[in-house]
Design a protein around this motif. Structure first.
Motif, PDB file in Angstrom:
ATOM      1  N   HIS A 155       5.503   2.910  12.381  1.00 36.92           N
ATOM      2  CA  HIS A 155       5.674   3.772  13.545  1.00 36.92           C
ATOM      3  C   HIS A 155       4.666   4.917  13.617  1.00 36.92           C
ATOM      4  N   SER A 156       3.964   5.184  12.546  1.00 37.90           N
ATOM      5  CA  SER A 156       3.086   6.350  12.492  1.00 37.90           C
ATOM      6  C   SER A 156       1.659   5.959  12.129  1.00 37.90           C
ATOM      7  N   ILE A 157       0.719   6.297  13.000  1.00 40.13           N
ATOM      8  CA  ILE A 157      -0.694   6.045  12.713  1.00 40.13           C
ATOM      9  C   ILE A 157      -1.145   6.889  11.526  1.00 40.13           C
ATOM     10  N   VAL A 158      -0.618   8.105  11.425  1.00 38.72           N
ATOM     11  CA  VAL A 158      -0.971   8.981  10.311  1.00 38.72           C
ATOM     12  C   VAL A 158      -0.525   8.346   8.990  1.00 38.72           C
ATOM     13  N   ASP A 159       0.717   7.858   8.945  1.00 40.22           N
ATOM     14  CA  ASP A 159       1.229   7.230   7.728  1.00 40.22           C
ATOM     15  C   ASP A 159       0.471   5.948   7.401  1.00 40.22           C
ATOM     16  N   LEU A 160       0.111   5.182   8.418  1.00 37.47           N
ATOM     17  CA  LEU A 160      -0.652   3.951   8.187  1.00 37.47           C
ATOM     18  C   LEU A 160      -2.004   4.286   7.561  1.00 37.47           C
ATOM     19  N   MET A 161      -2.675   5.273   8.112  1.00 38.25           N
ATOM     20  CA  MET A 161      -3.977   5.665   7.574  1.00 38.25           C
ATOM     21  C   MET A 161      -3.850   6.189   6.143  1.00 38.25           C
ATOM     22  N   ALA A 209       0.829  -1.206   0.000  1.00 33.89           N
ATOM     23  CA  ALA A 209       0.000   0.000   0.000  1.00 33.89           C
ATOM     24  C   ALA A 209       0.863   1.255   0.000  1.00 33.89           C
ATOM     25  N   VAL A 210       1.953   1.227   0.769  1.00 34.08           N
ATOM     26  CA  VAL A 210       2.873   2.366   0.799  1.00 34.08           C
ATOM     27  C   VAL A 210       3.498   2.560  -0.573  1.00 34.08           C
ATOM     28  N   LYS A 211       3.943   1.470  -1.165  1.00 29.87           N
ATOM     29  CA  LYS A 211       4.572   1.547  -2.490  1.00 29.87           C
ATOM     30  C   LYS A 211       3.581   2.097  -3.517  1.00 29.87           C
ATOM     31  N   LYS A 212       2.354   1.610  -3.440  1.00 30.26           N
ATOM     32  CA  LYS A 212       1.314   2.051  -4.373  1.00 30.26           C
ATOM     33  C   LYS A 212       0.993   3.534  -4.187  1.00 30.26           C
ATOM     34  N   SER A 213       1.101   4.021  -2.949  1.00 27.56           N
ATOM     35  CA  SER A 213       0.779   5.426  -2.669  1.00 27.56           C
ATOM     36  C   SER A 213       1.786   6.384  -3.307  1.00 27.56           C
ATOM     37  N   GLY A 214       3.013   5.901  -3.502  1.00 22.65           N
ATOM     38  CA  GLY A 214       4.048   6.754  -4.068  1.00 22.65           C
ATOM     39  C   GLY A 214       4.621   7.756  -3.074  1.00 22.65           C
ATOM     40  N   GLN A 215       4.244   7.627  -1.818  1.00 20.00           N
ATOM     41  CA  GLN A 215       4.728   8.529  -0.780  1.00 20.00           C
ATOM     42  C   GLN A 215       5.723   7.797   0.113  1.00 20.00           C
ATOM     43  N   LYS A 216       6.522   8.576   0.827  1.00 23.49           N
ATOM     44  CA  LYS A 216       7.440   7.983   1.789  1.00 23.49           C
ATOM     45  C   LYS A 216       6.707   7.934   3.124  1.00 23.49           C
ATOM     46  N   LEU A 217       6.115   6.758   3.422  1.00 27.26           N
ATOM     47  CA  LEU A 217       5.296   6.593   4.620  1.00 27.26           C
ATOM     48  C   LEU A 217       5.902   5.533   5.530  1.00 27.26           C
ATOM     49  N   ASP A 218       5.855   5.776   6.816  1.00 29.19           N
ATOM     50  CA  ASP A 218       6.387   4.841   7.806  1.00 29.19           C
ATOM     51  C   ASP A 218       5.225   4.272   8.630  1.00 29.19           C
TER      52      ASP A 218
END
Length: 144
Positions: A82-88, A70-79
């Motif tokens: 460790h981060s609820i914001v990044d997970l969402m 999902a992170v890869k598909k988003s194209g963003q650098k998300l963690d």
């Protein structure tokens, strides 16, 4: 549907989306049905339904590859680890403070919701625990 259910569906739904492909494989069984035309058509559909339901009910969903994808598909650098914001964000949800406060209420947070840093850390741990309790395979280091 609550915020937790939306997150769970976003994660577990990805895993279940792969199961209909497996359910598509039994299309070979109707080819076997003509071998016994009178008996096979009735038992085959009955046999297919029970097989697919227990598999989804008892299967554990490994959240790591799903969220990494999902992170890869988003194209963003998300963690997301460790981060609820990044997970969402990774699962395509609104990660606004309002949404996180609602999730905090659902998960039983009793702290100060205006201390977003503290709430976010609690939310991430609580979410990992709840996903684990609901059939998610969560890495041990994310459950502590």
């Amino acid at each position: 549907m609550g915020i937790f259910d939306k997150i769970k569906h976003a994660i577990f739904g990805e895993a279940k989306a792969a199961e209909p492909v497996a359910a598509g494989a039994p299309k070979v069984e109707p080819a076997q049905a003509p071998a016994s035309p009178s008996a096979a058509p009735s038992p085959a559909p009955a046999a297919l339904a029970p097989q697919s339901k227990p598999a989804t009910a008892t299967a554990t969903v490994d959240i790591v590859p799903i969220l990494d994808a999902a992170v890869k598909k988003s194209g963003q650098k998300l963690d997301w680890r460790h981060s609820i914001v990044d997970l969402m964000k990774a699962v395509g949800m609104d990660a606004s403070l309002t949404e996180r406060k609602e999730l905090a209420a659902e998960l039983g947070y009793t702290g100060e919701t205006n201390d977003s840093a503290k709430m976010n850390m609690w939310l991430h741990k609580a979410l990992m625990k709840r996903l684990s309790e609901n059939g998610g395979k969560v890495p041990a280091d994310l459950l502590d």
